[in-house]
Design an enzyme around this catalytic site. Structure first.
Site, PDB file in Angstrom:
ATOM      1  N   ASP A  82      11.952  29.468 -33.899  1.00 34.18           N
ATOM      2  CA  ASP A  82      11.537  28.180 -33.334  1.00 34.18           C
ATOM      3  C   ASP A  82      12.519  27.111 -33.804  1.00 34.18           C
ATOM      4  OD1 ASP A  82      10.869  27.852 -36.036  1.00 34.18           O
ATOM      5  OD2 ASP A  82       8.799  28.445 -35.694  1.00 34.18           O
ATOM      6  N   ASP A  84      12.770  23.417 -35.413  1.00 32.46           N
ATOM      7  CA  ASP A  84      12.022  22.331 -36.057  1.00 32.46           C
ATOM      8  C   ASP A  84      12.876  21.072 -36.101  1.00 32.46           C
ATOM      9  OD1 ASP A  84       9.790  23.974 -36.660  1.00 32.46           O
ATOM     10  OD2 ASP A  84      10.935  24.864 -38.291  1.00 32.46           O
ATOM     11  N   ASP A 163      12.537  24.159 -49.560  1.00 35.43           N
ATOM     12  CA  ASP A 163      12.453  25.236 -50.546  1.00 35.43           C
ATOM     13  C   ASP A 163      13.797  25.812 -50.976  1.00 35.43           C
ATOM     14  OD1 ASP A 163      12.698  26.308 -47.992  1.00 35.43           O
ATOM     15  OD2 ASP A 163      10.950  27.618 -48.110  1.00 35.43           O
TER      16      ASP A 163
END
Ligand code: ATP
Ligand code: MG
Length: 462
Positions: A82, A84, A163
């Protein structure tokens, strides 16, 4: 494995930037602004929907970049799952630009924007530094765990709460530039996964990051250094602090990543499997952990194969595989002749699922199907002639039959039974009737259960 991607192209150009004596933890460095001649990406690699969203935000006067897995995957020459988008517009402002959008999430508010058939996730740059953490919209508990992360900031701040370095590349398609704050491209080139900041702090803040590390290692083949692996092993139990519903989403992403078998072994190696599914993990014996005989491994392998062939997969089938041994063990505690009784199986199913869903919340829509798959096993084994047509038309037949095949392949059932069910689906109607008729003589006639007589209660009520 990175051959064919943009990396060879940029490798030489990046050499001049190479950081010397870099520590294993990734700390902020000067952002590198890379033009197209260096990064080699092109906006046409971005989905139409994501391009539209970025353009509309830019037209409305906001900054907008692509970020995270999509940029990482473009560099790895993989198809992004996807796209983002991250922006300096607040969720409410994003909503104003896109009337057909909605704000979702509480812990982390984002906007789902519809663009044609795509849904693009648009998030706002987060600040998330220590001072901000005192504010109401950004909160950590006394263990340093992030409870909410809704204090907005700039892109320079946003990068710190991502992260891994490879997930912190910002691609601005309007100017066709990539901003690499954390030497993420070097890590992509080296094929390694590194946390941004101190790994233990980052795991403490959000233990799900250990599952994400497993996913990226399994799916992208990125390596974790041995210290980080030890850290996961030693802190696997922090997973207990993650809300069970969130764990379900993460587990599904792992098992439906197309690399479920690899993910399973990594989870086991890091002690995470025992934290997620304590009873199931305890139930696996030698045969279950052998790829030739283990139902859970066979189920994951099948799923990986189907995903690679772009065939649909269902979560219930996987969970039926994961918990099957634990359910069987509970049934085996019964005396021999009652072991395979449907009611005993049902009891065990509800008990095991009830206990296991304390950690990973399996939604009812999934667990109901899991139980149906198990429940149908005894009917498929009994092959009552009158029930065959009904079973073939049952909406769970396909999943139950696939599960029966796995049981047969793993040596749990006579393979002739599985072959019979395969044949009856493939043959024409007259042959089907013949097969059913042939069963008639051997089929066990249905015994009528005698209802116990109800005695009248003393007050006359029945
Ligand atoms: P995938 O290919 O599975 O979509 P992804 O990295 O894009 O991988 P997403 O869950 O879509 O994963 O998240 C998008 C980005 O948001 C990540 O790349 C990362 O920068 C950031 N992110 C997501 N989850 C976390 C987290 N738990 N902690 C910190 N940053 C996160
Ligand atoms: Mg993503």
């Amino acid at each position: 494995m990175f051959g064919g991607c943009q990396i060879p192209l940029i490798k030489k150009l990046l050499k001049s930037f190479a950081a010397k004596g870099r520590p294993q933890r990734a700390d902020p460095v000067d952002p590198r602004l890379l033009g197209p001649e260096v990064h080699g990406l092109s906006p046409v690699q971005v989905s139409k929907g994501a391009r539209q969203v970025v353009k509309s935000l830019a037209d409305a006067g906001y900054c907008a970049d692509l970020v995270g897995g999509c940029v990482r995957d473009l560099f790895l020459d993989k198809r992004p799952k996807d796209f983002d988008v991250v922006t300096d517009a607040s969720p409410e402002e994003v909503r104003q630009v896109f009337p057909r959008s909605r704000i979702v999430g509480r812990r982390f508010r984002i906007v789902h924007v519809r663009a044609g058939r795509e849904v693009i996730e648009v998030s706002t740059y987060r600040a998330g530094n220590e001072d901000e953490a005192e504010r109401e919209d950004s909160a950590k508990n006394k263990f340093g765990r992030i409870l909410r992360d809704n204090v907005f900031g700039t892109r320079d701040q946003d990068v710190h709460r991502r992260d891994f370095t490879v997930n912190a590349l910002y691609y601005d398609i309007n100017t066709n530039t990539v901003v690499d704050y954390m030497r993420g491209l070097d890590d992509i080139e080296a094929g390694r996964l590194r946390f941004i900041g101190d790994p233990l702090t980052r795991i403490n803040e959000d233990p799900v990051r250990m599952l994400r590390a497993v996913r990226f290692k399994a799916k992208l083949g990125l390596s974790l250094d041995s210290d980080l692996e030890d850290l996961c092993r030693n802190h696997a139990r922090l997973i207990r602090h993650v809300p069970p519903a969130r764990l379900f989403d993460e587990v599904l992403k792992l098992f439906h990543s197309g690399h479920g078998v690899e993910a399973f072994w990594l989870l086991r190696e890091f002690g995470l499997l025992a934290e997620l599914f304590p009873e199931a993990a305890r139930s696996y014996g030698e045969k279950d952990l052998d790829p030739n005989t283990g139902i859970v491994l066979k189920g994951l392998h099948n799923t990986d194969l189907r995903i690679s062939q772009r065939k649909p997969v269902i979560a219930a089938f996987l969970f039926a595989c994961v918990f099957w041994r634990a359910v069987r063990l509970q049934c085996d505690q019964q005396e021999e002749k009652r072991r395979n009784h449907p009611q005993i199986l049902q009891r065990a199913a509800f008990d095991v699922l009830g206990r296991e869903t304390q950690r990973v919340m399996i939604p009812r829509r999934v667990s109901t199907v899991v139980v149906e798959i198990w429940d149908m096993q005894s009917r498929l084994e009994t092959r009552r002639p009158r029930m065959i047509e009904k079973l073939l038309e049952h909406r769970r037949f396909r999943a139950a039959y696939d599960f029966l095949l796995l049981r047969s392949e793993s040596g749990e059932l006579d393979p002739r039974l599985a072959t019979w069910w395969t044949d009856i689906q493939e043959c024409d109607q007259p042959s089907r009737q013949k097969m059913i008729k042939e069963l008639g003589s051997s089929g066990s006639p249905r015994k009528r259960r005698k209802r116990p007589r109800r005695s009248k209660s003393p007050n006359g009520n029945v």
